[in-house]
Design a protein around this motif. Sequence first.
Motif, PDB file in Angstrom:
ATOM      1  N   ALA A 132       0.716  -1.160   0.102  1.00 21.43           N
ATOM      2  CA  ALA A 132       0.170   0.018   0.148  1.00 21.43           C
ATOM      3  C   ALA A 132       0.768   1.138   0.056  1.00 21.43           C
ATOM      4  CB  ALA A 132      -0.879   0.023   1.067  1.00 21.43           C
ATOM      5  N   ARG A 133       2.156   1.178   0.941  1.00 23.22           N
ATOM      6  CA  ARG A 133       2.668   2.422   1.027  1.00 23.22           C
ATOM      7  C   ARG A 133       3.478   2.815  -0.489  1.00 23.22           C
ATOM      8  NH1 ARG A 133       5.385   0.599   5.023  1.00 23.22           N
ATOM      9  NH2 ARG A 133       7.045  -0.267   3.983  1.00 23.22           N
ATOM     10  N   ILE A 134       4.176   1.607  -1.024  1.00 25.98           N
ATOM     11  CA  ILE A 134       4.649   1.724  -2.235  1.00 25.98           C
ATOM     12  C   ILE A 134       3.627   2.136  -3.311  1.00 25.98           C
ATOM     13  CG2 ILE A 134       6.042   0.621  -3.945  1.00 25.98           C
ATOM     14  CD1 ILE A 134       7.227  -1.139  -1.910  1.00 25.98           C
ATOM     15  N   SER A 135       2.573   1.574  -3.598  1.00 21.50           N
ATOM     16  CA  SER A 135       1.709   1.941  -4.572  1.00 21.50           C
ATOM     17  C   SER A 135       1.103   3.191  -4.579  1.00 21.50           C
ATOM     18  CB  SER A 135       0.423   0.690  -4.693  1.00 21.50           C
ATOM     19  OG  SER A 135      -0.245   1.001  -3.725  1.00 21.50           O
ATOM     20  N   ASN A 136       0.931   3.529  -3.332  1.00 27.38           N
ATOM     21  CA  ASN A 136       0.470   4.975  -3.314  1.00 27.38           C
ATOM     22  C   ASN A 136       1.350   6.146  -3.526  1.00 27.38           C
ATOM     23  OD1 ASN A 136      -2.254   4.230  -2.570  1.00 27.38           O
ATOM     24  ND2 ASN A 136      -2.121   4.350  -0.431  1.00 27.38           N
ATOM     25  N   MET A 179       3.606   5.812  -5.350  1.00 26.94           N
ATOM     26  CA  MET A 179       3.958   5.671  -7.135  1.00 26.94           C
ATOM     27  C   MET A 179       2.887   6.348  -7.777  1.00 26.94           C
ATOM     28  SD  MET A 179       4.787   1.607  -7.600  1.00 26.94           S
ATOM     29  CE  MET A 179       4.739   1.666  -9.370  1.00 26.94           C
ATOM     30  N   ALA A 180       1.662   6.432  -7.070  1.00 29.07           N
ATOM     31  CA  ALA A 180       0.390   7.034  -7.891  1.00 29.07           C
ATOM     32  C   ALA A 180       0.570   8.630  -7.549  1.00 29.07           C
ATOM     33  CB  ALA A 180      -1.055   6.459  -7.123  1.00 29.07           C
ATOM     34  N   VAL A 216       9.911   7.036  -6.864  1.00 32.50           N
ATOM     35  CA  VAL A 216       9.817   6.101  -5.983  1.00 32.50           C
ATOM     36  C   VAL A 216      10.808   4.844  -6.240  1.00 32.50           C
ATOM     37  CG1 VAL A 216       8.538   4.338  -4.827  1.00 32.50           C
ATOM     38  CG2 VAL A 216       7.495   6.566  -5.480  1.00 32.50           C
ATOM     39  N   GLY A 217      11.075   4.463  -7.421  1.00 32.76           N
ATOM     40  CA  GLY A 217      12.272   3.144  -7.570  1.00 32.76           C
ATOM     41  C   GLY A 217      13.622   3.726  -7.295  1.00 32.76           C
TER      42      GLY A 217
END
Length: 89
Positions: free
Chosen positions: A30-34, A36-37, A44-45
């Motif tokens: 959730a933390r990474i995908s949010n 990224m959005a 982020v990467g």
Amino acid sequence: MPGKKHGPGIKNPDAYEEIRKDGASKEKAARISNAMASEGASKVGRRGGKAGDYEDWTVDKLRKRARELDIDGRSSMNKGELIDALRHH
């Protein structure tokens, strides 16, 4: 969306599902995908990967992290069990 496996707070559901398939916890996915959005995937990467491998951590450090995540049974776990619990919480 039929068969969704996340809550309404996920801003990038496709990325969330891919990250979960790779074995990340729900919280981490959730933390990474949010991020990224809101910031973009390339930004982020570039910033990730600073924590190091759990194998390099001491048992005390692993137990402290497990306590932060409220993982049950952490006090009786050995290093391998702690690592597995942290990766799959």
